[in-house]
Motif scaffolding. Structure first.
Motif, short mmCIF file in Angstrom:
data_model
loop_
_atom_site.label_atom_id
_atom_site.label_comp_id
_atom_site.label_asym_id
_atom_site.label_seq_id
_atom_site.Cartn_x
_atom_site.Cartn_y
_atom_site.Cartn_z
N THR A 264 53.98 50.56 39.38
CA THR A 264 54.64 51.00 40.47
C THR A 264 53.89 50.31 41.83
OG1 THR A 264 53.56 53.03 41.36
CG2 THR A 264 55.40 53.08 39.80
N PRO A 265 54.69 49.91 42.92
CA PRO A 265 53.96 49.52 43.87
C PRO A 265 52.91 50.49 44.47
CG PRO A 265 56.19 48.91 44.44
CD PRO A 265 56.31 49.89 43.08
N GLU A 266 53.23 51.50 44.51
CA GLU A 266 52.16 52.66 44.81
C GLU A 266 50.88 52.63 44.05
OE1 GLU A 266 56.10 53.40 46.58
OE2 GLU A 266 55.28 53.27 44.24
N GLU A 267 50.97 52.06 42.95
CA GLU A 267 50.05 52.17 41.83
C GLU A 267 49.26 50.52 42.01
OE1 GLU A 267 51.58 55.10 38.29
OE2 GLU A 267 52.09 52.93 38.27
N GLY A 268 50.03 49.71 42.39
CA GLY A 268 49.48 48.35 42.13
C GLY A 268 49.06 47.56 43.52
N ASN A 269 49.94 48.10 44.45
CA ASN A 269 49.65 47.11 45.72
C ASN A 269 48.17 46.95 46.22
OD1 ASN A 269 52.37 46.50 45.96
ND2 ASN A 269 52.84 47.98 47.60
N GLY A 270 47.68 45.79 46.47
CA GLY A 270 46.19 45.73 46.95
C GLY A 270 45.24 45.25 45.95
N ILE A 271 45.70 45.26 44.68
CA ILE A 271 44.60 45.16 43.80
C ILE A 271 44.45 43.55 43.75
CG2 ILE A 271 44.16 45.08 41.21
CD1 ILE A 271 45.60 47.81 40.95
N MET A 272 43.28 43.17 43.65
CA MET A 272 43.02 41.73 43.79
C MET A 272 42.38 40.94 42.49
SD MET A 272 40.53 42.43 47.09
CE MET A 272 39.65 44.05 46.40
N VAL A 273 42.91 39.96 42.47
CA VAL A 273 42.79 39.24 41.13
C VAL A 273 42.72 37.65 41.37
CG1 VAL A 273 44.26 40.62 39.83
CG2 VAL A 273 45.32 38.70 40.80
N ALA A 274 42.46 36.53 40.53
CA ALA A 274 42.36 35.37 40.80
C ALA A 274 42.64 34.52 39.36
CB ALA A 274 40.69 34.97 41.17
N TYR A 275 43.53 33.95 39.44
CA TYR A 275 44.15 33.18 37.91
C TYR A 275 44.44 31.92 38.50
CZ TYR A 275 44.29 38.16 36.51
OH TYR A 275 44.11 39.42 35.98
N ASN A 276 45.10 31.31 37.52
CA ASN A 276 45.57 29.76 37.46
C ASN A 276 47.08 29.92 37.93
OD1 ASN A 276 46.77 27.41 35.40
ND2 ASN A 276 45.51 26.96 37.19
N TYR A 277 47.66 31.14 37.81
CA TYR A 277 49.14 30.95 37.95
C TYR A 277 49.68 32.34 38.62
CZ TYR A 277 54.20 30.83 37.34
OH TYR A 277 55.72 30.90 37.38
N SER A 278 50.79 32.11 39.56
CA SER A 278 51.46 33.17 39.95
C SER A 278 52.74 32.82 40.07
CB SER A 278 51.19 33.60 41.41
OG SER A 278 51.80 34.53 42.01
N GLN A 279 53.92 33.67 39.65
CA GLN A 279 55.38 33.36 39.97
C GLN A 279 55.51 33.02 41.42
OE1 GLN A 279 58.40 35.42 38.04
NE2 GLN A 279 57.04 36.42 36.39
N GLU A 280 54.64 33.60 42.30
CA GLU A 280 54.95 33.38 43.74
C GLU A 280 54.49 31.98 44.20
OE1 GLU A 280 56.54 36.76 43.24
OE2 GLU A 280 54.71 36.80 42.55
N LEU A 281 54.00 31.28 43.36
CA LEU A 281 53.66 29.73 43.85
C LEU A 281 54.90 29.14 44.16
CD1 LEU A 281 51.06 28.79 41.13
CD2 LEU A 281 50.60 29.13 43.59
N ASP A 282 54.96 28.55 45.40
CA ASP A 282 56.21 28.04 46.01
C ASP A 282 55.79 26.47 45.84
OD1 ASP A 282 58.64 27.14 47.14
OD2 ASP A 282 58.04 28.15 48.96
#
Length: 406
Positions: A264-282
């Motif tokens: 859920t957003p309450e469980e996940g919001n703010g967790i930091m990651v670094a990857y090659n891909y995100s669906q949010e890449l515009d």
């Protein structure tokens, strides 16, 4: 991530019957791509989208006329998340199915279960998953990020948002153990201190005592290279214990299988990651990719990091075949070793000739409302960890997974 063909066609005697000739001709009319993935079992959240991405890439190649005037034919096996089946299917693809290339493996154990078979049968092999680094083998090409590309970027960002005292929770196998050492190195390099390191088998799902232990240690930051569905429980239990807003979290694995969409957003919001891909890449490339995926499958929410890596791996191989003008293994490898590049949904993918790893963009991100918000993009990061131990230009016969000294 790490936990976990040819030449069978028996030369029967000379074909005496002309009626068999069309079958022989037909066999040469397609290019055979082999795939081995966990499309069922405990790792299917990784494997199913990887399989879908591979098939999408092949469909695109075929719709554009195929390769060398031939269509690409997929032969795929589901290991059901059973490591023993990787060896069995690896041999079947190379010796019985006589495929021209293999893309497959998720955990490092699965890669190592089939890598030597690919090498012995001289079948080019693509492992398209982030992992711990160090594989040096001229027959393999690796398209996922390594620790020097990912962890080196994530650790200083996460520490700048939290503090210098870091606690590490990692999966108890090759990937988690080695990645934990890289995290410790980069924590120290950035003036921090590792105050605890714990390892967990993949089936562990109760982290109550661990959370109490972390509370006692009082870190400023927890970094968690945890793997799989059972380990997802940690992030839920951490939030339920009221810890998420007290001690920030970062991870080198969470989200590669779309786990952030399960939290859920309450469980996940703010967790930091670094990857090659995100669906949010515009970007035009990513937006076009998502449209193609939605047209083929209806639901673009299934797209994740290693699905895109698998897609990019297939396109990289295809471009090498085009440039080589041949399926000959040595010609394809030589084309890849020119430093070949493609443009994928995650950005530019360039083959490093020295290591056969990919030079990739890395995006520092934070989870926000079940998405990955891109904070910063670090372009074309080199796999400098593996470059420190692997030089296939100088030693083309090397066949080692080095444990890089940290």
């Amino acid at each position: 991530m790490s936990l976990n063909r040819r030449n069978f066609l028996a030369s029967t005697a000379a074909l005496a019957s002309a009626s068999m000739l069309p079958r022989v001709a037909l066999a040469a009319d397609t290019i055979k791509l082999g795939s081995i993935l966990d499309t069922s079992g405990i790792f299917d959240a990784y494997g199913k989208p990887m399989d879908m991405a591979m098939r999408l890439a092949v469909d695109e190649i075929n719709a554009a006329g195929g390769l060398l005037g031939k269509q690409v034919e997929v032969t795929a096996y589901d290991t059901q998340s059973d490591m023993a089946l990787y060896s069995q299917y690896g041999q079947q693809l190379t010796r019985q199915d006589q495929v021209d290339v293999v893309h497959g493996g998720i955990l490092s154990a699965s890669r190592e279960a089939i890598r030597q078979t690919m090498r012995k049968t001289k079948t080019p092999y693509f492992y398209n998953v982030l992992y711990e680094g160090g594989v040096c083998d001229r027959n393999i090409f690796i398209n996922g990020v390594t620790p020097a590309q990912q962890v080196e970027a994530l650790v200083p960002y996460a520490m700048s948002k939290s503090g210098k005292k870091v606690y590490i929770l990692a999966a108890d196998y090759n990937y988690g153990q080695i990645t934990a050492r890289w995290i410790q190195k980069f924590v120290a390099d950035n003036g921090g201190e590792t105050v605890g390191v714990d390892f967990f088998p993949l089936d562990v799902s109760d982290f109550g005592s661990t959370i109490a232990k972390i509370q006692s240690a009082g870190p400023d930051l927890v970094i968690a290279p945890l793997v799989g569905g059972a380990h997802l429980s940690f992030f839920r239990q951490w939030a339920a214990a009221g810890m998420k807003d007290r001690i920030p979290l970062a991870s080198t694995t969470l989200g590669v299988g779309n786990e952030h969409k399960v939290l859920t957003p309450e469980e996940g919001n703010g967790i930091m990651v670094a990857y090659n891909y995100s669906q949010e890449l515009d970007t035009p490339a990513n937006n076009a990719f998502k449209e193609k995926w939605a047209a083929a499958y209806g639901d673009s929410n299934l797209i994740h990091e290693i699905a895109v890596s698998n897609y990019q791996g297939v396109l990289t191989w295809a471009e090498a075949v085009r440039q080589a003008g041949s399926l000959d293994r040595d010609a394809v490898i030589a084309a890849l070793e020119t430093g070949l590049s493609i443009e994928g949904p995650a950005g530019k993918v360039t083959v490093d000739p020295k290591t056969h790893h990919a030079v990739l963009d890395v995006h520092i991100m934070e989870f926000a409302n079940q998405g990955m918000k891109v904070i910063e993009t670090l372009p074309q990061r080199q796999p400098i960890d593996t470059q420190a131990v692997c030089d296939l230009a100088a030693n083309p016969g090397d066949n080692t997974q080095y444990e890089i000294q940290i």
